[in-house]
Design a protein around this motif. Structure first.
Motif, PDB file in Angstrom:
ATOM      1  N   THR A   1       0.322  -7.962 -18.245  1.00 19.76           N
ATOM      2  CA  THR A   1      -0.772  -7.634 -19.158  1.00 19.76           C
ATOM      3  C   THR A   1      -2.067  -8.134 -18.545  1.00 19.76           C
ATOM      4  OG1 THR A   1       0.665  -7.831 -21.085  1.00 19.76           O
ATOM      5  CG2 THR A   1      -1.703  -7.981 -21.478  1.00 19.76           C
ATOM      6  N   LEU A   2      -3.013  -7.218 -18.394  1.00 26.64           N
ATOM      7  CA  LEU A   2      -4.326  -7.628 -17.913  1.00 26.64           C
ATOM      8  C   LEU A   2      -5.073  -8.234 -19.090  1.00 26.64           C
ATOM      9  CD1 LEU A   2      -5.296  -4.497 -15.780  1.00 26.64           C
ATOM     10  CD2 LEU A   2      -4.346  -6.662 -14.987  1.00 26.64           C
ATOM     11  N   PRO A   3      -5.705  -9.375 -18.902  1.00 31.40           N
ATOM     12  CA  PRO A   3      -6.434  -9.998 -20.002  1.00 31.40           C
ATOM     13  C   PRO A   3      -7.493  -9.041 -20.573  1.00 31.40           C
ATOM     14  CG  PRO A   3      -6.229 -11.508 -18.162  1.00 31.40           C
ATOM     15  CD  PRO A   3      -5.755 -10.168 -17.683  1.00 31.40           C
TER      16      PRO A   3
ATOM     17  N   PHE B   1      -2.545   2.966 -12.177  1.00 33.10           N
ATOM     18  CA  PHE B   1      -2.774   2.077 -11.048  1.00 33.10           C
ATOM     19  C   PHE B   1      -1.747   2.362  -9.967  1.00 33.10           C
ATOM     20  CE2 PHE B   1      -4.433   0.029 -14.747  1.00 33.10           C
ATOM     21  CZ  PHE B   1      -5.608  -0.560 -14.319  1.00 33.10           C
ATOM     22  N   SER B   2      -2.139   2.069  -8.740  1.00 33.97           N
ATOM     23  CA  SER B   2      -1.170   2.106  -7.642  1.00 33.97           C
ATOM     24  C   SER B   2      -0.974   0.673  -7.178  1.00 33.97           C
ATOM     25  CB  SER B   2      -1.670   2.996  -6.502  1.00 33.97           C
ATOM     26  OG  SER B   2      -2.914   2.540  -6.016  1.00 33.97           O
ATOM     27  N   LEU B   3       0.203   0.392  -6.698  1.00 34.64           N
ATOM     28  CA  LEU B   3       0.562  -0.948  -6.247  1.00 34.64           C
ATOM     29  C   LEU B   3       0.846  -0.873  -4.755  1.00 34.64           C
ATOM     30  CD1 LEU B   3       1.167  -3.849  -7.207  1.00 34.64           C
ATOM     31  CD2 LEU B   3       3.528  -3.128  -7.580  1.00 34.64           C
ATOM     32  N   HIS B   4       0.115  -1.685  -3.977  1.00 38.94           N
ATOM     33  CA  HIS B   4       0.232  -1.640  -2.519  1.00 38.94           C
ATOM     34  C   HIS B   4       0.639  -3.006  -1.993  1.00 38.94           C
ATOM     35  CE1 HIS B   4      -1.998   2.190  -2.448  1.00 38.94           C
ATOM     36  NE2 HIS B   4      -2.656   1.658  -3.445  1.00 38.94           N
ATOM     37  N   GLU B   5       1.646  -3.007  -1.125  1.00 44.96           N
ATOM     38  CA  GLU B   5       2.023  -4.257  -0.466  1.00 44.96           C
ATOM     39  C   GLU B   5       1.088  -4.482   0.704  1.00 44.96           C
ATOM     40  OE1 GLU B   5       5.983  -6.580   1.145  1.00 44.96           O
ATOM     41  OE2 GLU B   5       6.091  -4.430   0.804  1.00 44.96           O
ATOM     42  N   THR B   6       0.551  -5.692   0.813  1.00 42.19           N
ATOM     43  CA  THR B   6      -0.344  -6.048   1.917  1.00 42.19           C
ATOM     44  C   THR B   6       0.229  -7.271   2.615  1.00 42.19           C
ATOM     45  OG1 THR B   6      -1.731  -7.607   0.684  1.00 42.19           O
ATOM     46  CG2 THR B   6      -2.322  -5.262   0.536  1.00 42.19           C
ATOM     47  N   ALA B   7      -0.388  -7.665   3.704  1.00 45.69           N
ATOM     48  CA  ALA B   7       0.055  -8.852   4.433  1.00 45.69           C
ATOM     49  C   ALA B   7      -0.097 -10.110   3.577  1.00 45.69           C
ATOM     50  CB  ALA B   7      -0.740  -8.992   5.731  1.00 45.69           C
ATOM     51  N   ASP B   8      -1.042 -10.086   2.633  1.00 45.54           N
ATOM     52  CA  ASP B   8      -1.319 -11.258   1.792  1.00 45.54           C
ATOM     53  C   ASP B   8      -0.613 -11.225   0.450  1.00 45.54           C
ATOM     54  OD1 ASP B   8      -3.078 -12.376   3.683  1.00 45.54           O
ATOM     55  OD2 ASP B   8      -4.694 -11.091   2.977  1.00 45.54           O
TER      56      ASP B   8
ATOM     57  N   LEU C   1      -3.263  -4.334  -6.642  1.00 45.87           N
ATOM     58  CA  LEU C   1      -3.200  -3.397  -7.757  1.00 45.87           C
ATOM     59  C   LEU C   1      -4.528  -2.647  -7.761  1.00 45.87           C
ATOM     60  CD1 LEU C   1      -1.515  -2.601 -10.282  1.00 45.87           C
ATOM     61  CD2 LEU C   1      -2.863  -4.281 -11.551  1.00 45.87           C
ATOM     62  N   ARG C   2      -4.474  -1.322  -7.650  1.00 47.30           N
ATOM     63  CA  ARG C   2      -5.688  -0.520  -7.518  1.00 47.30           C
ATOM     64  C   ARG C   2      -5.686   0.589  -8.551  1.00 47.30           C
ATOM     65  NH1 ARG C   2      -6.667   4.116  -4.504  1.00 47.30           N
ATOM     66  NH2 ARG C   2      -8.849   4.423  -4.031  1.00 47.30           N
ATOM     67  N   GLN C   3      -6.811   0.722  -9.261  1.00 52.97           N
ATOM     68  CA  GLN C   3      -6.904   1.786 -10.255  1.00 52.97           C
ATOM     69  C   GLN C   3      -6.920   3.139  -9.544  1.00 52.97           C
ATOM     70  OE1 GLN C   3     -10.238   1.632 -12.929  1.00 52.97           O
ATOM     71  NE2 GLN C   3      -9.427   3.251 -14.211  1.00 52.97           N
ATOM     72  N   VAL C   4      -6.156   4.067 -10.094  1.00 51.38           N
ATOM     73  CA  VAL C   4      -6.077   5.418  -9.538  1.00 51.38           C
ATOM     74  C   VAL C   4      -7.051   6.286 -10.319  1.00 51.38           C
ATOM     75  CG1 VAL C   4      -4.584   7.422  -9.213  1.00 51.38           C
ATOM     76  CG2 VAL C   4      -3.674   5.127  -8.865  1.00 51.38           C
TER      77      VAL C   4
END
Length: 92
Positions: free
Chosen positions: A13-15, A30-37, A41-44
């Motif tokens: 849940t986003l506050p 939203f799209s969920l992307h795995e990164t090195a860090d 979570l990015r809004q589509v």
């Protein structure tokens, strides 16, 4: 930084303060992307959806074209073998 917890159903849940500041409404995608860090979570947006649909459509069209090409090649091979084994049937 805001901390959120993953529920038993796999939801976060986003506050409310974040949703309000970002202008997010119910049903926002939203799209969920795995990164090195970690994870991003990015809004589509509408353009992202349009691009994804186009990629899927192009992919489907390419697949259909490939299948049709392979079917033509198989038919030609079959005709060639038939003429080789039964030359009288080819009308030559």
């Amino acid at each position: 930084m805001q901390t959120v917890r993953l529920s038993k159903k796999g939801q976060i849940t986003l506050p409310a303060s974040v949703r309000k500041r970002l202008g997010l409404a119910d049903g926002a995608l939203f799209s969920l992307h795995e990164t090195a860090d970690g994870w991003l979570l990015r809004q589509v947006g509408d353009i992202d959806l349009l691009i994804q649909r186009e990629k899927e459509a192009v992919g489907a069209a390419v697949a259909e074209e490939y299948i049709a090409k392979e079917a033509r090649i198989a038919a030609q091979r079959s005709d060639h073998l038939r003429r080789e084994h039964h030359p009288e049937a080819s009308g030559s």
